[in-house]
Design an enzyme around this catalytic site. Structure first.
Site, PDB file in Angstrom:
ATOM      1  CG  HIS A 243      56.713  53.264  14.821  1.00 29.77           C
ATOM      2  ND1 HIS A 243      56.409  52.542  13.692  1.00 29.77           N
ATOM      3  CD2 HIS A 243      55.844  52.848  15.775  1.00 29.77           C
ATOM      4  CE1 HIS A 243      55.384  51.729  13.953  1.00 29.77           C
ATOM      5  NE2 HIS A 243      55.034  51.887  15.208  1.00 29.77           N
ATOM      6  CG  ASP A 306      52.489  54.175  17.086  1.00 31.37           C
ATOM      7  OD1 ASP A 306      53.332  55.080  17.202  1.00 31.37           O
ATOM      8  OD2 ASP A 306      52.283  53.579  16.015  1.00 31.37           O
ATOM      9  CD  GLU A 307      52.145  49.510  15.890  1.00 37.23           C
ATOM     10  OE1 GLU A 307      51.273  48.689  15.548  1.00 37.23           O
ATOM     11  OE2 GLU A 307      52.883  50.115  15.080  1.00 37.23           O
ATOM     12  CB  THR A 308      57.398  51.563  22.352  1.00 38.07           C
ATOM     13  OG1 THR A 308      57.371  52.738  21.535  1.00 38.07           O
ATOM     14  CG2 THR A 308      58.788  51.375  22.912  1.00 38.07           C
ATOM     15  CD  GLU A 358      49.991  52.135  21.217  1.00 39.79           C
ATOM     16  OE1 GLU A 358      49.432  53.211  20.947  1.00 39.79           O
ATOM     17  OE2 GLU A 358      50.248  51.260  20.361  1.00 39.79           O
TER      18      GLU A 358
END
Ligand code: ACM
Length: 667
Positions: A243, A306-308, A358
């Site tokens: 992000h 998050d969301e890597t 995460e």
């Protein structure tokens, strides 16, 4: 609108408090608000308390039309409201701040007691909510309240990365938060789509990564101070290592690829991430976090996490070699390594680290707070391993769920298998307002009033769970929030005027009152929204969980208990369904005249009168008229058709309408 709220009973105390206090006893009598209303502060006093008293008196004036002098007296004798505070509380509001207070109203006046100024702030919000009309006069009803929160961390996240929110929007949101006793503003400041906080050490971050839309450090300090005056902590989030595209526009050297980069306009998970294998990345972060640590006084700092997805890491041979050298079996292991390095930096600058779930991986130090967004399970798993946690998974406002659904989601449900010690690790919850599909004009109606229901979940005792009663009070709370300057109600009207190009929007308002936006995911799939998508459609005007939704559910449930014995409910429902039929021609005319409306809701406008006829007929059949054979099958088919996606808005009454049709007996 047929939907009136409340069952006001002239003389007695009507509880419209939100959140519900921990303990409340209604007493006999009341205290009238008159121009001789006097406040005395008998013990500790400071500028923060004085400011809050001034704001309270101003709001009391406007709520009652009563001019009230603003001087603060020292003597309890003759005072209408005595405020007795023991001390200031912590210089920087802590997660353990004492927010408790007691409030006693008799026919002689009110007494508010608190250990800290923050406790007094909470009590003043309750006092304002107590004001009601008895015998044509504004009074404080006699009550005895002892109140303190169930959870110590009660937050609202606002994503200012994907769409920037001006300072005034943040301030009015903080006013709303204070009114419902939320105490953490989680400020999501950096995203792929925008870097929103000025860095004096790395000024190019905003120069190149923000489209000129960012908060100066002076504005950030102003917001932190504004929040503190209202008893709200500000926890900033700098989301990393993913992000982070907006960082890389000016500093590609901290990324895992070659660049060059541009501000990302599309949403969803990006493949880009910081390079965790280079020392220069940590040198950069040390300077940046050091700067932010002194700008934001709160002891907690959120690092995202998050969301890597690891794609850019796997595509970089140097990073792959690093992982092999260090026996890292996957990219999650590389992110754990990054987190361990990052934690040392965050700690060096005297902050506790918070991250999305995460980061909850083997090897994570116990000092880290886990924010659970992918499910309640990770909160429980973290607590069982000794980590503190915050629940967000059920409080995502962009799912466009009803207040009632959010309300019943509890950070520690009754059937929780956590031990008493583990339960203490659950600090509370945070409402999440992600910014993909909103902007400054629509953010209020996405946050309010639903957030007030979640605020009650986090403040009030666990057994306060009556959804109908919550909605009764939420209707009142929504108007109070509007009084604070929030635009969740007025924006709908303004947007309808803009779409129709006229002030003559009564019929369209009816249509809007029975529609709500589909979820973030459904809209994303239908429209492929990006940061560049104009948010000026009917879906942006209408409100999630509009009052008609619960009202119709409630009326139908009551009516179906005994259709022959509920003439008032039958009348209200018939009026509602006939209204659809009557207004449909005007709605259809205005929809077809407006290109944006025509594109989105031509079909809904066509469905409306047919659904109205089905509803009105169902009430008549349930009242004793005879339904022709085949009516039920045809009606259910029409409801099924109306349930299908169209125009990214959906009707809010199809469930109760189906119940009515199901209840009809055909000949
Ligand atoms: C998140 O919603 N990615 C925290």
């Amino acid at each position: 609108m047929i939907l009136s709220s409340g069952h006001l009973c002239a003389q007695s105390f009507v509880n419209t408090l939100m959140p519900e206090p921990a303990k409340l006893t209604a007493e006999q009598g009341s205290f009238a608000i008159t121009p001789s209303f006097i406040v005395a502060v008998t013990h500790y006093r400071d500028a923060r308390l004085d400011g809050a008293i001034g704001r309270m008196l101003h709001r009391l004036e406007y709520a009652t039309g009563t001019p009230i002098a603003k001087d603060i007296h020292k003597d309890a004798g003759g005072a209408s409201l005595v405020i007795d505070v023991q001390g200031p509380g912590e210089p920087i509001q802590s997660v353990d701040e004492d927010e408790s207070y007691s409030l006693d109203v008799t026919s002689n006046g009110a007494t508010l007691k608190a250990n800290t100024v923050v406790g007094a702030l909470r009590g003043m919000e309750t006092l304002l909510q107590l004001v009601q009309v008895q015998q044509g006069k504004f009074v404080l009803p006699a009550v005895s309240i002892q109140d303190s929160p169930r959870f110590q961390w009660r937050g609202l996240l606002i994503d200012c990365g994907r769409h920037f929110e001006p300072v005034d929007v943040i301030k009015r949101t903080l006013d709303g938060m204070a009114a419902v006793k939320l105490n953490v503003f989680h400020w999501h400041l950096t995203e792929d789509q925008g870097f929103r906080i000025e860095s004096k050490v790395f000024p190019k971050l905003t120069e190149m990564g923000s489209d000129g839309l960012y908060y100066t450090q002076e504005q950030a300090r102003e917001i932190v101070e504004y929040a503190r005056e209202r008893g709200i902590r500000v926890v900033p989030e700098f989301d990393m290592p993913g992000h982070t595209t907006s960082w890389f526009v000016s500093y590609p050297e901290i990324s895992s690829g070659a660049g060059p980069y541009q501000i990302r306009r599309e949403f969803g998970i990006s493949d880009y991430a910081m390079d965790p294998t280079r020392e220069s990345t940590y040198k950069f972060l040390d300077k940046f976090i050091g700067e932010m640590a002194s700008l934001f006084p709160d002891p907690y700092m959120h690092i995202g996490g998050d969301e890597t997805n690891g794609v850019q890491w796997k595509n970089n041979p140097k990073i792959v070699a690093f992982m092999q050298q260090h026996n890292m079996k996957d990219t999650a292991a590389l992110q754990t390594y990054f987190n361990q390095r990052l934690l040392k930096i965050v700690q060096k600058h005297h902050k506790h680290m918070v991250g999305w779930d995460e980061i909850f991986n083997p090897g994570l130090p116990k000092d880290v707070v886990i924010q659970s967004w992918r499910g309640t399970e990770s909160l429980n798993a973290a607590a069982k391993q000794g980590y503190q946690g915050i629940l967000s998974a059920p409080y995502y406002l962009d799912a466009m769920k009803s207040a009632g659904v959010h309300y019943l989601a509890d950070p520690i449900p009754v059937d929780s298998d956590l031990t008493p010690e583990q339960r203490k690790l659950v600090l509370g919850g945070e409402v999440c307002m992600w910014g993909e599909q909103l902007y400054e004009r629509t953010i209020d109606s996405r946050i309010w009033p639903r957030t007030a229901a979640i605020a009650e979940r986090l403040w009030s005792p666990a057994n306060v769970r009556d959804v109908d009663d919550m909605y009764r009070r939420l209707g009142v709370m929504s108007i109070r929030l509007e009084g604070l300057g929030l635009t969740h109600l007025t924006h709908e009207d303004a947007a309808l005027r803009a779409l129709a190009g006229t002030e003559d929007t009564n019929a369209l308002r009816f249509l809007a009152s029975v529609l709500e936006p589909v979820s973030f995911g459904e809209r994303y799939q239908a429209q492929h929204t990006s940061q560049l998508t104009p948010l000026d459609r009917l879906v942006d005007a209408v409100r999630p969980d509009p009052p008609a939704k619960h009202r119709i559910e409630f009326l139908v449930t009551e009516f179906l208990k005994d259709p022959a014995q509920q003439p008032d409910d039958a009348r209200s429902l018939t009026f509602f369904f006939k209204g659809m039929q009557m207004l449909a021609p005007k709605i259809q005319e205005q929809v077809s005249a407006s290109p944006l409306l025509a594109e989105d809701v031509t079909l809904r406008a066509q469905q409306l009168p047919d659904l109205g006829k089905i509803g009105a007929d169902a009430i008549a059949y349930l009242g004793g008229e005879t339904a022709p054979s085949g009516w039920k099958r045809n009606s259910l088919a029409a409801i099924d058709a109306a349930q299908k996606p169209s125009g990214i808005v959906r009707f809010v009454f199809l469930g109760p309408l189906r119940q009515l049709v199901d209840a009809v007996q055909e000949k």
